[in-house]
Structures are given as C-alpha cells and as structure tokens.
Enzyme design. Structure first.
Site, mmCIF file in Angstrom:
data_model
loop_
_atom_site.group_PDB
_atom_site.id
_atom_site.type_symbol
_atom_site.label_atom_id
_atom_site.label_comp_id
_atom_site.label_asym_id
_atom_site.label_seq_id
_atom_site.Cartn_x
_atom_site.Cartn_y
_atom_site.Cartn_z
ATOM 1 N N SER A 100 53.904 36.644 42.224
ATOM 2 C CA SER A 100 54.423 37.926 42.914
ATOM 3 C C SER A 100 55.727 37.347 43.526
ATOM 4 C CB SER A 100 53.715 38.315 44.013
ATOM 5 O OG SER A 100 52.771 39.288 43.662
ATOM 6 N N THR A 143 46.263 35.436 39.155
ATOM 7 C CA THR A 143 45.251 34.979 40.168
ATOM 8 C C THR A 143 43.744 34.421 39.710
ATOM 9 O OG1 THR A 143 45.984 37.035 41.565
ATOM 10 C CG2 THR A 143 43.825 35.761 42.394
ATOM 11 N N ASN A 197 39.801 42.173 37.910
ATOM 12 C CA ASN A 197 41.158 41.361 37.454
ATOM 13 C C ASN A 197 40.922 40.143 37.733
ATOM 14 O OD1 ASN A 197 43.858 40.170 38.324
ATOM 15 N ND2 ASN A 197 44.088 41.559 36.532
ATOM 16 N N LYS A 240 49.597 42.289 55.075
ATOM 17 C CA LYS A 240 48.353 43.058 54.263
ATOM 18 C C LYS A 240 48.332 44.459 54.747
ATOM 19 C CE LYS A 240 45.444 41.615 51.104
ATOM 20 N NZ LYS A 240 45.731 40.529 50.142
ATOM 21 N N ASP A 287 46.425 45.071 45.346
ATOM 22 C CA ASP A 287 45.242 44.332 45.892
ATOM 23 C C ASP A 287 43.928 45.315 45.596
ATOM 24 O OD1 ASP A 287 43.235 43.644 48.295
ATOM 25 O OD2 ASP A 287 44.891 42.210 48.412
#
Length: 433
Positions: free
Chosen positions: A349, A191, A222, A107, A147
C-alpha cells in the site's frame, strides 16, 4: 473460565506495555501510545433500493502519526466496534514501524455485512462513509485501504466521493485500488505473499527443509489463499485448509490454485474434490507450519497447549491472546507476529501511495522484490533482537517498533527524557547565576 484479556483493545495495550517495559522506554512513551490520538464516530443516511432511508454508523481511529500519515484499512463486518478499530489502529502503528515505512496507524469500519445489500446500496453506503470521514483523511493525512469485506471497487467509489466532497482529486488518499485505477501491481497478493515469506524465513532459521513441510491454513480469503499458494510454490504441502464452510484435508497436499478457483465459484471450500471434509480443529492439527488467517482471538489458553506446529505465521490481525503467546514461547514454538507477518499489505500500500504521488507505475516483479527485501530485513532485525533479549518475536517486534516511534516522538518534542523536577532545578540555577 474466559480469559480476562479477550477485549482486543486491552490485548493491544498489554502488548505495548510489555514491550515498553522490556525496552526500558520512558514512561511517557506508553502514556502517549496507550490511546489513539483521535477516534471518530460518524452516522449518515442512505436511501435504500425500496425507497426507505436507513442510518449507518462508522468509525475511524487514528492512533499515532509521529512517523508519518495515519494508515490502515476499512472493514465491513458485523463485529466491528469502537474497541476493535482502536486496537487495530494501534497494531497498525507498530506494523508500519516494524518494516520501517513512514506511516502511523489508522483503522476504521462499519458493523454491516455487505451480503445484506445490493451492489447499488453498497456503493451508496461506501460513498456515504467516505464523505463522512473526509474531514479527517487525505493523502498526506490519513490513507485508508481495503480490509475485511472491502475491496478495490469500494476504494474506487471512495476516491471519487472524496474528490466530490473536497473538490480535489487525490488518488493516493485510498490504497488497494484496482490496477487500472491508480492501483499497484502485486497489491492483491501482498499480504499473503508476506505471510509465506515470513514462514519460509523462520524455516531457514530452524533448519527445516520446506520440501518436507506440512502446512495448515485457517481462513481462505485473500490472505490465506495467497499465503497457501506461495508457500506451496516454495515446496511445502498445504494439507489442511479451513474457512466458514468447513475444514478440508489431504495428507498428500491440496492444490492451492485449484482450490482458489473452486472457492471463488462456490463461495467456500466445502465440497472441493481434491480433499475430504473433517471435524478436526485445524489449529491443533499435526503440521509443521500453521497460518491463522481468519479473525482475532483464535489461539487462546484453551487450545494453545494442543498446538503442534513448529512455526506460526499470523496472517490475521490479533489471532493470538497474550496467554497463548506465553504458552507458545515456553513450548519453543516460533511465532511470527501479525505486525510483521501480515505487514506485506501495508508495505505494498505504501508502494502504491508512492506511485500515486509520483504518477509513475512499477512492474509486478519490482514491487515483489522491494516487498521481500523490506520484510526479510525486518525479520532478521527482529530475530536478532529476540535472541539478544531472550523474548518472543512479538515482544521483539514491538520493541523494535517502539524504539523507532519513541525516537520520532522525542525528536518532535512530544516528550523529554529529563524529569520535570530536573528542568525546574536547572532553570532555577541558571536564574541565580
């Protein structure tokens, strides 16, 4: 009195420790997993539109790569800090393993608000960040993705800058790219689609008819928007939605597609003609399903007792504190944890990465079919494990992940079950024979 575990990295560590203890894992497993393997802080200069030069700081945390390359997003948000990216990279390790994809957690991010910069400045900042972290990333080493406040355009700039920095074009080094530039169909929806799928699977287990279900969605970016859209398509009524502009309600249901269009144009949901503005806390509304899709630490010991939802499907990363988890478990609320519920993004992904490596594209339906199968299979495994050990689903999800990661680390020789004293004694015996 504030909860002592509000630091997100400490929360992540507690969750790992709890699952290791429940699983009876070797002490070495927690010792390895409690810290990221590498955390990089970078600073780089960027020329602004007015001719001045400003220095920017960014982070990249690489938690564990026992199962495969590091994987995880890059966020641009004022709250980004070292502990946050360390926590999020830890969660990413388990999110990947929980659905069985061959990645470890990573991350990164920068403490900036993209709205403070022109598009040209944002491009230069994005390129500067990509160049700064280029030495530690690569399509078989560490694969960042979008992100909070980052998107496909930013990933495209970063792919190009990485190619300029390294001399090698690797489209698979960043995922979440536009479909026209090595992206995957169904990635944008992934997601939110997964958050909705997990809520639907939980409803099946609890014999709840989706046609009689009410839903509240916190956060309408999103993730929240697509989660709301897909659960509405399954028959549920989304009766409350909240974002940074306010919370709106309509007991007869809010039209998700219409709200998505309105929010894009108006940069928020406030004023949507199909619903009324309310001061009521969306997290404690009287609904069947709650989808927290905003930021960390939203559900705490202060409001957990007042939560009325039967199912919570976590779209955000870390929206629930350990204290709140305990309260929900005692109350009999089914919570599908973030590392499972919002794993659709990293799942697709992974599909994008596979397509990039093979230079072959799948159809939208093929991607969603593969995503649904992976996530439903993971849900079934974790549901069964939770019942077997009489633990909540978060603990079960970590237990499942840790088992897979521990097996990989052990096979790679990172630790041994045999205590060192036994090894020494065994060598001594062999020497005397």
């Amino acid at each position: 009195m504030a909860e002592k575990t509000l630091n997100v990295f400490e929360i992540a560590r507690l969750q790992v420790k709890n699952a290791c203890d429940k699983l009876g894992a070797d002490s070495a497993v927690y010792e390895i997993l409690k810290n990221p393997m590498r955390v990089m802080e970078v600073s780089f200069p960027v020329k602004m539109d007015d001719g001045t030069t400003k220095s920017f700081t960014g982070y990249r945390s690489q938690h564990n790569n026992a199962c495969g390359p590091f994987k995880g997003g890059l966020r641009f948000h004022p709250a980004v800090c070292m502990d946050e990216v360390k926590a999020l990279s830890t969660w990413m390790t388990f999110k990947c393993s929980v659905v069985g994809i061959p990645y470890g957690g990573g991350k990164g991010g920068m403490a900036i608000d993209p709205r403070d910069y022109s598009e040209a400045e944002l491009e230069r900042i994005s390129r500067g960040f990509a160049r700064a972290i280029a030495p530690i990333i690569g399509e078989k080493e560490d694969i960042p993705a979008p992100d909070v406040n980052t998107n496909g355009q930013i990933m495209s700039w970063m792919v190009d800058e990485y190619a300029q920095a390294t001399g090698e074009f690797q489209p698979g080094v960043f995922t979440g790219k536009p479909v026209d530039f090595y992206g995957s169909l169904a990635r944008t929806e992934a997601t939110g689609y997964g958050v909705a799928i997990m809520a639907m699977e939980a409803a099946k287990k609890l014999d709840i008819d989706l046609n009689n279900v009410t839903v509240a969605v916190q956060g309408f970016g999103n993730v929240g928007s697509y989660a709301g859209m897909y659960i509405e398509e399954a028959g549920a009524k989304v009766v409350a939605v909240g974002d940074h502009t306010g919370t709106i309600v309509n007991k007869n249901g809010i039209d998700m597609k219409a709200l998505m269009e309105y929010s894009k144009i108006n940069r928020g949901i406030k004023g949507f003609p199909g619903a009324e503005l309310t001061e009521e806390d969306i997290l404690t509304m009287d609904v069947d399903i709650l989808m927290p899709c905003a930021l960390e630490n939203q559900l705490t010991s202060k409001n957990a007792e007042d939560v009325k939802a039967k199912i919570i499907s976590e779209g955000a990363n870390g929206p629930t504190t350990p204290e709140a988890d305990e309260i929900f478990f005692k109350k009999g609320i089914t919570l599908i944890p973030d590392i499972l519920a919002n794993s659709g993004g990293v799942t697709v992904s992974y599909f994008e990465w596979v397509q990039n490596l093979s230079r072959y594209n799948w159809s939208f339906e093929e991607v969603q079919t593969k995503q649904k199968k992976l996530m439903v299979d993971a849900f079934e495994d974790i549901w069964s494990l939770a019942k077997e050990y009489e633990v909540d689903m978060r603990t079960a999800a970590y237990m499942m992940s840790i088992k897979r990661i521990a097996d990989a680390m052990k096979m790679r020789g990172w630790y041994s079950d045999t205590p060192q004293t036994e090894i020494v004694e065994e060598k001594a015996m062999l020497a005397t024979e």
